[in-house]
Write an enzyme that holds these catalytic residues in place. Structure first.
Site, mmCIF file in Angstrom:
data_model
loop_
_atom_site.group_PDB
_atom_site.id
_atom_site.type_symbol
_atom_site.label_atom_id
_atom_site.label_comp_id
_atom_site.label_asym_id
_atom_site.label_seq_id
_atom_site.Cartn_x
_atom_site.Cartn_y
_atom_site.Cartn_z
ATOM 1 N N ARG A 35 -46.586 12.626 -43.969
ATOM 2 C CA ARG A 35 -47.088 13.887 -43.702
ATOM 3 C C ARG A 35 -46.317 14.921 -44.529
ATOM 4 N NH1 ARG A 35 -45.877 15.350 -37.501
ATOM 5 N NH2 ARG A 35 -43.718 15.378 -37.701
ATOM 6 N N GLU A 37 -45.090 16.209 -47.614
ATOM 7 C CA GLU A 37 -45.813 16.141 -49.109
ATOM 8 C C GLU A 37 -44.618 16.923 -49.889
ATOM 9 O OE1 GLU A 37 -46.230 20.471 -47.973
ATOM 10 O OE2 GLU A 37 -46.522 18.533 -46.878
ATOM 11 N N VAL A 57 -49.929 9.719 -39.052
ATOM 12 C CA VAL A 57 -50.291 8.487 -38.226
ATOM 13 C C VAL A 57 -51.082 8.853 -36.982
ATOM 14 C CG1 VAL A 57 -48.399 7.017 -39.248
ATOM 15 C CG2 VAL A 57 -48.250 8.536 -37.117
ATOM 16 N N ALA A 78 -42.981 2.819 -40.217
ATOM 17 C CA ALA A 78 -41.707 3.410 -39.928
ATOM 18 C C ALA A 78 -41.931 4.703 -39.516
ATOM 19 C CB ALA A 78 -40.800 3.109 -41.350
ATOM 20 N N LYS A 82 -37.937 11.014 -34.105
ATOM 21 C CA LYS A 82 -36.498 10.165 -33.710
ATOM 22 C C LYS A 82 -35.702 11.031 -32.921
ATOM 23 C CE LYS A 82 -37.649 7.235 -37.585
ATOM 24 N NZ LYS A 82 -37.042 6.753 -38.781
ATOM 25 N N LYS A 124 -32.921 1.494 -28.830
ATOM 26 C CA LYS A 124 -33.124 2.389 -27.764
ATOM 27 C C LYS A 124 -34.043 1.680 -26.831
ATOM 28 C CE LYS A 124 -30.792 6.151 -29.903
ATOM 29 N NZ LYS A 124 -30.207 5.366 -31.051
ATOM 30 N N ARG A 167 -28.969 10.936 -41.380
ATOM 31 C CA ARG A 167 -29.167 12.278 -40.499
ATOM 32 C C ARG A 167 -29.229 12.296 -39.111
ATOM 33 N NH1 ARG A 167 -34.684 15.330 -41.728
ATOM 34 N NH2 ARG A 167 -35.309 13.594 -40.519
ATOM 35 N N THR A 186 -19.585 12.858 -23.836
ATOM 36 C CA THR A 186 -20.167 12.862 -22.500
ATOM 37 C C THR A 186 -19.847 11.909 -21.833
ATOM 38 O OG1 THR A 186 -22.115 13.535 -23.824
ATOM 39 C CG2 THR A 186 -22.272 13.051 -21.516
#
Length: 230
Positions: A35, A37, A57, A78, A82, A124, A167, A186
């Site tokens: 998505r 572009e 999707v 993929a 995330k 995860k 990233r 943490t």
């Protein structure tokens, strides 16, 4: 892996781009479904050998049309939302993309007799404690269920860990903390599974070559404590 036509959803991400580079070297024809572009134009705009499709999707009609027109042999799914922290505050968006989007990809693949369809999942998804992990856990079950009822398309999933230097990775977060002179951990018992992008690509390629249907490929990945990384 013999030359095939491969469609990659979320192909503008770091893993998607690395996969495309590897698959092109193997003589594969690539279709990028994304998505974003802007990133499509930036990364693939000058590559006449890559077919670019702007689409989400979440849009089953667009997926089905794309699969019907381009007839991919393999689909690597993929595309996903995330960011763990953001998904806690937007679980509805996470479900729309990661769960319903995965179901849409599987549905379109089944309708068009795609040979193999593989979901890129995450570590995860194992005993998930957050929205992102839970959404990927369900997406894995969706693919396994589709394989159970499929008489043609093979569906499987593969989990991967934290990509070094990607990233939003913990290294990037720690570097940001250091620059602001504010460093916080943490939980000192926390660990991270680490992979470099080359390992991820090889893992996905191996999974596609060896998938038999319904399985979740869980590679052995090196782990390290967060305090050691710090």
């Amino acid at each position: 892996m013999s030359p095939k036509k491969v469609l990659i959803t979320g192909g503008t991400g770091s893993l998607g781009r690395a996969l495309i580079k590897r698959l092109k070297s193997l003589g594969m024809q690539i279709i990028v479904y994304s998505r974003d572009e802007g990133k499509q134009a930036l990364y693939f705009g000058r590559d006449k050998d890559i077919i670019r499709v702007v689409g989400d999707v979440r849009d089953l009609d667009k997926l089905s049309t794309t699969f019907r027109i381009h007839k991919p042999d393999y689909v690597i799914h993929a595309a996903a939302l995330k960011r763990v922290d953001d998904m806690e505050f937007h679980p509805d968006e996470c479900v729309k993309t990661n769960v319903i989007g995965s179901q849409n990809v599987a549905t379109a693949a089944l309708k068009t007799d795609v040979e193999k369809c593989i979901l890129i999942s995450t570590d995860k998804a194992c005993q998930p404690v957050n929205v992102y992990g839970s959404s990927k856990f369900i997406a894995e079950r969706v693919f396994t269920n589709f394989d159970f009822y499929s008489e043609s398309t093979i569906f499987s999933s593969v989990r991967y860990g934290n990509v070094i230097g990607s990233r939003g990775s913990i290294v990037e977060v720690f570097n940001s903390m250091i620059s602001k002179s504010h460093f916080k951990i943490t939980d000192d018992k926390m660990t991270r599974f680490w992979m470099d992008i080359k390992d991820c690509v090889e893992m996905v390629q191996w999974s596609i070559d060896n998938m038999v249907g319904g399985e979740i490929v869980v590679p052995k990945i090196k782990a390290s404590r967060v305090v050691d990384i710090a």
